[in-house]
Design a protein around this motif. Structure first.
Motif, PDB file in Angstrom:
ATOM      1  N   GLU A  37      82.512  47.896  38.943  1.00  0.00           N
ATOM      2  CA  GLU A  37      82.932  47.821  37.441  1.00  0.00           C
ATOM      3  C   GLU A  37      83.273  46.494  36.805  1.00  0.00           C
ATOM      4  OE1 GLU A  37      81.891  50.774  36.440  1.00  0.00           O
ATOM      5  OE2 GLU A  37      82.038  50.338  34.432  1.00  0.00           O
ATOM      6  N   VAL A  44      73.758  45.023  36.665  1.00  0.00           N
ATOM      7  CA  VAL A  44      74.620  46.440  36.095  1.00  0.00           C
ATOM      8  C   VAL A  44      73.631  47.563  36.260  1.00  0.00           C
ATOM      9  CG1 VAL A  44      75.636  47.377  34.070  1.00  0.00           C
ATOM     10  CG2 VAL A  44      75.880  44.915  34.436  1.00  0.00           C
ATOM     11  N   HIS A  97      80.804  44.419  35.454  1.00  0.00           N
ATOM     12  CA  HIS A  97      80.219  44.999  34.395  1.00  0.00           C
ATOM     13  C   HIS A  97      81.000  44.505  32.992  1.00  0.00           C
ATOM     14  CE1 HIS A  97      78.359  48.100  37.085  1.00  0.00           C
ATOM     15  NE2 HIS A  97      78.207  47.064  37.477  1.00  0.00           N
ATOM     16  N   MET A  98      82.316  44.866  33.191  1.00  0.00           N
ATOM     17  CA  MET A  98      83.127  44.224  31.996  1.00  0.00           C
ATOM     18  C   MET A  98      83.161  42.838  31.716  1.00  0.00           C
ATOM     19  SD  MET A  98      85.912  47.168  32.269  1.00  0.00           S
ATOM     20  CE  MET A  98      86.475  46.752  33.856  1.00  0.00           C
ATOM     21  N   GLN A 131      69.486  51.150  28.586  1.00  0.00           N
ATOM     22  CA  GLN A 131      69.304  49.714  28.595  1.00  0.00           C
ATOM     23  C   GLN A 131      67.743  49.176  29.112  1.00  0.00           C
ATOM     24  OE1 GLN A 131      72.491  48.635  30.897  1.00  0.00           O
ATOM     25  NE2 GLN A 131      74.183  49.572  29.513  1.00  0.00           N
ATOM     26  N   THR A 133      79.059  46.949  27.343  1.00  0.00           N
ATOM     27  CA  THR A 133      79.438  46.910  28.703  1.00  0.00           C
ATOM     28  C   THR A 133      80.858  46.309  28.265  1.00  0.00           C
ATOM     29  OG1 THR A 133      78.357  44.801  28.670  1.00  0.00           O
ATOM     30  CG2 THR A 133      77.719  46.100  30.157  1.00  0.00           C
ATOM     31  N   TYR A 134      81.383  45.838  27.308  1.00  0.00           N
ATOM     32  CA  TYR A 134      82.689  45.421  27.023  1.00  0.00           C
ATOM     33  C   TYR A 134      83.691  46.742  26.775  1.00  0.00           C
ATOM     34  CZ  TYR A 134      87.096  43.626  25.445  1.00  0.00           C
ATOM     35  OH  TYR A 134      88.874  43.480  25.648  1.00  0.00           O
ATOM     36  N   SER A 191      73.232  55.192  31.339  1.00  0.00           N
ATOM     37  CA  SER A 191      73.339  53.678  30.798  1.00  0.00           C
ATOM     38  C   SER A 191      72.231  52.886  31.253  1.00  0.00           C
ATOM     39  CB  SER A 191      74.684  53.086  31.330  1.00  0.00           C
ATOM     40  OG  SER A 191      74.716  52.996  32.579  1.00  0.00           O
ATOM     41  N   GLU A 225      75.045  50.933  38.604  1.00  0.00           N
ATOM     42  CA  GLU A 225      74.963  52.194  37.818  1.00  0.00           C
ATOM     43  C   GLU A 225      74.243  53.177  38.639  1.00  0.00           C
ATOM     44  OE1 GLU A 225      77.202  52.394  35.958  1.00  0.00           O
ATOM     45  OE2 GLU A 225      77.245  50.717  34.513  1.00  0.00           O
ATOM     46  N   ASP A 253      81.925  50.472  29.043  1.00  0.00           N
ATOM     47  CA  ASP A 253      82.371  50.350  30.687  1.00  0.00           C
ATOM     48  C   ASP A 253      83.635  50.376  30.799  1.00  0.00           C
ATOM     49  OD1 ASP A 253      79.356  49.122  30.986  1.00  0.00           O
ATOM     50  OD2 ASP A 253      79.970  49.465  32.820  1.00  0.00           O
ATOM     51  N   GLY A 277      80.161  42.047  29.768  1.00  0.00           N
ATOM     52  CA  GLY A 277      80.406  42.197  28.234  1.00  0.00           C
ATOM     53  C   GLY A 277      81.512  41.433  27.624  1.00  0.00           C
TER      54      GLY A 277
END
Ligand code: BYC
Length: 482
Positions: A244, A150, A247-248, A131, A211-212, A127, A154, A215, A251
């Motif tokens: 995590e 993020v 991260h969401m 990115q 990320t939505y 990831s 990761e 992740d 997103g």
């Protein structure tokens, strides 16, 4: 539970007593230069010297584990952090249910366990690679900081899996750890292991969708691995899940802010029809039908990460006590699943139908169902923003059969409603469902950097609150230092 402090004295911050574990400490120190080399080659391009306002873990207590400060990314303190050991933890599911959780690798399951850890590990650097170009087109310093946060986390998740490989898998673990630095996302010769991690993340809407949706697969898989009877894996995943969540958040709020800006611009211009795409695009925002297409793409790519609906691998991993279900500890059944069934959507005589399968074989399907339900929650919140701004449009998750490359539906072409299309019709209508070249070009044309503190690109609304409660014009990234 008190704060479990992290030892920051050595090269590798950790709360696993690395100072006393000379063999593993040496192995990780040997791996470290290769990791930094990989980060310099494949990490965020053009910003390696920028000072970024990042959080670093100083403990593993869910409350208050993070410290915020300016850091140059290559100097980020990547470390090995496990959630605290739970006294007398038992294996919670499978044929060994009720036995003491393993503190060492159970010999008979060594290969299976290693494979799960390697697959999980492989997604993390992938990831970052996907990115790596996005910093250059960040719509704000706030968003750029979130991207880099993020990315470094990761990177830390890779460390988490590499620690398990180095500590518990001897020479083959060391080989796998090296190989994790050698594969490259999208490389035809040495690709990453899972499909979605070889796709491009070409723009910021893709990043937010990734990320939505993707992740969130990470969340589901980590939740399933956090149940593992192999205690070090469980503890590692439990801490990873706390990271995590951010991260969401990136997103979900990212897409919310894009949707909000589009609807606001439409309202200001007196446009209520979301399909007046040309007019809406002239406002410098992304029209809702294109946002829908991006959601279709990222949702369907992510569904492939759940593997085949019917899977012997998944059954074996559960039976062995290595990988459980989503929040296994909250489920009320025998946790062994030797009998019982689960409804699986299948392609039968060219029709999509539910078919009961043995519960053990259907575990990928079950995790995917839990995932879809979890995805829907955020989509509902996006739709509330759209409805509150008075635009008649609803973002919908496409049917699970749509645009699939793994499992039952990879053999057919279904539209977003789950209607099977003939190949020619699919080809003809593909860009009704997925971004066309023109859609991609339009989005790309909006990807102009906005690096002035407190300012945002035309196509995205500012966030409601700053990171670490910082004010709106906070300089989250000091680019001038680069
Ligand atoms: N692409 O029995 P099946 C994250 C292979 S994301 C390519 O159905 P299984 C993150 C499969 O390997 C979470 N190949 O598979 C998110 C198998 O091959 P072999 C990552 C695929 O094992 C964002 C064969 O097909 N973690 O953390 O039941 C940013 C038969 O398949 C794919 C995990 O996934 C695919 N999509 O299910 C950063 C957890 N799907 O071995 C990070 C660990 C299947 O027979 N992994 N195949 O040659 C697993 O639990 C499982 O391996 C899978 C697949 C869920 C991936």
């Amino acid at each position: 539970m008190g704060m479990i402090a992290v030892d920051y004295d050595g090269l590798i911050p950790n709360n696993v007593g690395l100072g006393q574990d000379v063999r593993v400490k040496r192995a990780l120190e040997k791996w470290h230069p290769g990791y930094i080399g990989w980060w310099m080659d494949m990490g965020p391009e053009g910003f390696q010297n920028a000072l970024v306002y990042l959080r670093t873990a100083i403990g593993v207590d869910p409350k208050g584990w993070a410290k915020f400060d300016y850091v140059r990314m290559p100097e980020y303190r990547w470390g090995v952090l496990l959630a605290p050991q739970r006294d007398e933890r038992k294996i919670p599911f499978g044929s060994h249910k009720g036995e003491d959780a393993w503190q060492e690798v159970p010999g008979e399951y060594r290969a299976m366990l290693r494979r799960l850890i390697v697959i999980q590990g492989d997604t993390e650097p992938a990831s970052v690679e996907q990115q790596r170009h996005l910093g250059k087109t960040a719509p704000s310093l706030y968003d750029m900081r979130n991207l880099f946060q993020v990315n470094v986390e990761e990177g830390r998740h890779l460390w988490a899996m590499v620690y398990l490989l180095q500590k518990y898998f001897g020479a083959d673990g060391r080989e796998e750890a090296e190989a994790l630095l050698e594969r490259r996302s999208g490389d035809p010769d040495t690709p990453r292991m899972l499909g979605a991690f070889n796709e491009k993340t070409p723009d910021w809407l893709s990043f937010f969708m990734f990320t939505y949706f993707t992740d969130r697969d990470g969340k589901m898989q980590l939740e399933a691995l956090a149940q593992s009877g192999f205690d070090p894996l469980s503890r590692t995943c439990r801490f990873m899940l706390t990271e995590e969540a951010h991260h969401m958040f990136v997103g979900e709020t990212g897409v919310t802010r894009v949707v909000q800006r589009t609807c606001e611009a439409m309202k200001e211009a007196g446009i209520t029809d979301p399909y007046e795409v040309d007019k809406i695009r002239k406002l410098g925002v992304i029209d809702l039908p294109t946002i829908q297409k991006k959601a279709n793409l990222h949702f369907s790519l992510t569904l492939d990460l759940f593997g085949n609906e019917i899977s012997t691998n998944a059954a074996n991993a559960f039976h062995a006590g290595l990988k459980g279900r989503f929040r296994e500890d909250r489920l009320k059944d025998d946790h062994q699943l030797e009998s019982g069934s689960y409804p699986v959507l299948r392609l039968i005589d060219g029709q999509i139908k539910n078919d009961d399968a043995p519960a053990l074989s259907a575990l990928n399907m079950r995790l995917r169902d839990d995932y879809v339900a979890d995805c829907q929650l955020g989509v509902d919140r996006w739709n509330k923003v759209i409805a509150d701004l008075g635009i008649p449009f609803e973002i919908k998750l496409p049917h699970v059969a749509f645009h699939r490359h793994i499992g039952e539906f990879s053999r057919t072409n279904a539209d977003v409603e789950g209607k099977i299309l003939a190949p020619a019709e699919w080809t003809h209508r593909r860009t009704d469902f997925l971004p066309s070249e023109a859609d991609k070009d339009f989005i790309e044309s909006l990807m102009k950097p906005q690096f002035e503190p407190g300012k945002f690109a035309s196509w995205i609304a500012p966030p409601k609150v700053g990171i670490d409660n910082k004010p709106g014009d906070f300089e989250y990234v000091k680019i001038a230092e680069a």
